[in-house]
Scaffold this active site. Structure first.
Site, PDB file in Angstrom:
ATOM      1  N   CYS A 139      30.529   5.594 -16.042  1.00 16.13           N
ATOM      2  CA  CYS A 139      30.269   6.945 -16.552  1.00 16.13           C
ATOM      3  C   CYS A 139      31.492   7.482 -17.279  1.00 16.13           C
ATOM      4  CB  CYS A 139      29.887   7.858 -15.392  1.00 16.13           C
ATOM      5  SG  CYS A 139      29.397   9.528 -15.904  1.00 16.13           S
ATOM      6  N   CYS A 140      32.659   7.358 -16.661  1.00 15.66           N
ATOM      7  CA  CYS A 140      33.897   7.806 -17.298  1.00 15.66           C
ATOM      8  C   CYS A 140      34.155   7.042 -18.590  1.00 15.66           C
ATOM      9  CB  CYS A 140      35.080   7.612 -16.346  1.00 15.66           C
ATOM     10  SG  CYS A 140      35.153   8.768 -14.965  1.00 15.66           S
ATOM     11  N   CYS A 221      34.872  16.619 -14.030  1.00 11.70           N
ATOM     12  CA  CYS A 221      33.430  16.843 -14.117  1.00 11.70           C
ATOM     13  C   CYS A 221      32.910  17.372 -12.781  1.00 11.70           C
ATOM     14  CB  CYS A 221      32.726  15.544 -14.483  1.00 11.70           C
ATOM     15  SG  CYS A 221      33.095  14.980 -16.159  1.00 11.70           S
ATOM     16  N   CYS A 224      31.833  15.119  -9.688  1.00 14.00           N
ATOM     17  CA  CYS A 224      32.871  14.265  -9.095  1.00 14.00           C
ATOM     18  C   CYS A 224      34.107  15.049  -8.673  1.00 14.00           C
ATOM     19  CB  CYS A 224      33.258  13.165 -10.074  1.00 14.00           C
ATOM     20  SG  CYS A 224      31.877  12.098 -10.572  1.00 14.00           S
ATOM     21  N   CYS A 247      40.227   8.652 -14.370  1.00 13.82           N
ATOM     22  CA  CYS A 247      38.993   8.463 -15.118  1.00 13.82           C
ATOM     23  C   CYS A 247      39.050   7.227 -15.993  1.00 13.82           C
ATOM     24  CB  CYS A 247      38.672   9.692 -15.962  1.00 13.82           C
ATOM     25  SG  CYS A 247      39.854  10.008 -17.281  1.00 13.82           S
TER      26      CYS A 247
END
Length: 255
Positions: A139-140, A221, A224, A247
């Site tokens: 995702c990062c 985010c 998280c 990240c």
């Protein structure tokens, strides 16, 4: 003025300057800059980086998190036209987006850029928007790492707000560091302590992030990020419970 000439001009003893090649190795360049600016105030580091070392080729990356206002303040004192990059992942707290707008307006930056992930990457790898819960590294990667790589292509250097006290993984970061992507990262607040940061907020009358007083010491985010407990590292609330502390944009490429 090229970088080699600027480095030569920064030598502390003009009578016996260190030799600087016309195209110095990136690691050696970072090392020389780190030595030249050791103990220098943040204003001197930023002024040199912006006006002499990388004129027109440097940007600031800001998370607009709990400590971001400090480096933004100092940058604004030198040049409000330096690009300010913000990685808009689509997963931020609304308070962060509000704080970003407040700080950009307060400091008068004229080139604030919102960097978003590629829609094709999202469609292919995160169509439901829940990749963070299954594979936070991936995702990062698509929401931060890849967009930043694209955004930094026009630049030779970028400024960060990282500090050694924030986490054990950052305990040795230098003022200047080299990355394998061929760029120099400038960390003007590397040696600052938590006390120095909070003193700057009071002394400079800087507005705090809306979530700071709610126990958020480091904000990324929303899915998280959690509040931290007493005694925890400032970044303990990021990816809590996972073997993940960064990240990816700062795991880089450092050489």
């Amino acid at each position: 003025m090229n970088l080699a000439t600027a480095l030569q001009d920064l030598q502390p003893d003009p009578a016996s300057p260190r030799s600087v090649s016309a195209e110095p190795d990136l690691r050696e360049t970072a090392r020389q800059l780190d030595l030249a600016f050791a103990g220098r105030p943040v204003e001197a580091v930023l002024e040199a980086a912006i006006t002499r070392l990388f004129p027109g080729k440097i940007a600031l990356l800001s998370s607009f998190g709990t400590e971001a206002a400090v480096v933004l303040h100092y940058l604004a004192q030198i040049d409000r036209s330096v690009p300010v990059l913000f990685l808009e992942t689509g997963k931020h707290f609304m308070e962060t987006l509000m704080y970003r707008d407040i700080l950009i307006d307060r400091f008068g930056f004229t080139d604030a850029r919102e960097i978003k992930p590629d829609p094709a990457d999202l469609a292919a790898q995160d169509p439901n928007g829940d990749l963070w819960s299954k594979n936070p590294d991936a995702c990062c990667h698509i929401r931060k790492v890849l967009p930043l790589e694209r955004a930094l292509k026009p630049f030779d250097a970028w400024i960060t707000g990282r500090k050694r006290f924030q986490a054990s993984s950052r305990a040795t970061i230098p003022l200047f560091e080299a990355s394998t992507d061929g760029k120099i990262k400038v960390n003007p607040l590397a040696h600052w302590t938590s006390e120095m940061v909070q003193d700057a907020f009071k002394r400079l009358k800087l507005p705090q992030h809306p979530l700071f007083d709610e126990g958020y010491a480091s904000i990324g985010c929303a899915p998280c990020t959690r509040r931290i407990e007493i005694g925890e590292d400032a970044r303990a609330g990021r990816w809590s419970g996972l073997d993940k502390t960064e990240c990816g944009i700062h795991l880089d490429f450092q050489i």
